[in-house]
Design an enzyme around this catalytic site. Sequence first.
Site, PDB file in Angstrom:
ATOM      1  N   HIS A  65       0.813  -1.214   0.000  1.00  0.00           N
ATOM      2  CA  HIS A  65       0.000   0.000   0.000  1.00  0.00           C
ATOM      3  C   HIS A  65       0.847   1.266   0.000  1.00  0.00           C
ATOM      4  CE1 HIS A  65       1.139   0.039   4.180  1.00  0.00           C
ATOM      5  NE2 HIS A  65       0.642   1.261   4.283  1.00  0.00           N
ATOM      6  N   HIS A  80       1.722   6.834  -0.343  1.00  0.00           N
ATOM      7  CA  HIS A  80       0.858   5.998   0.496  1.00  0.00           C
ATOM      8  C   HIS A  80      -0.510   5.972  -0.159  1.00  0.00           C
ATOM      9  CE1 HIS A  80      -1.718   4.865   3.860  1.00  0.00           C
ATOM     10  NE2 HIS A  80      -0.622   4.332   4.400  1.00  0.00           N
TER      11      HIS A  80
END
Length: 116
Positions: A65, A80
Amino acid sequence: MHLFKTKKDNKIYAPVTGMMIPLSEVPDNTFASGMMGNGFAFRFDSDMIFSPCFGEVLVIAKTRHAVGIKMENGAEILLHIGLDTVMLNGKGFILAVKKGQKIRPGTELLKIDRKI
């Protein structure tokens, strides 16, 4: 993202298509407070995440992620993707790069499956 430059630069390009917003508008205090550093966020409308710069993939989170990039000038960037996405444990994230790979603006980093 469409970028057809051949001359390297230290610019940072948008990694997604969509609307850029200040971190203070992100509904997560860790990011909104600046605890993770300066930056910005996007409300993006595609499933592809691209490199925003010339550099090297420094780190990829085990849960896929987040991707860390070291720019050619030494600056480091953390991409992110999403909020609470670490809890997906990598599900829905399809990597297109590996650690140590040289990248340029527009290099596909990963694809997300929004249905997950």
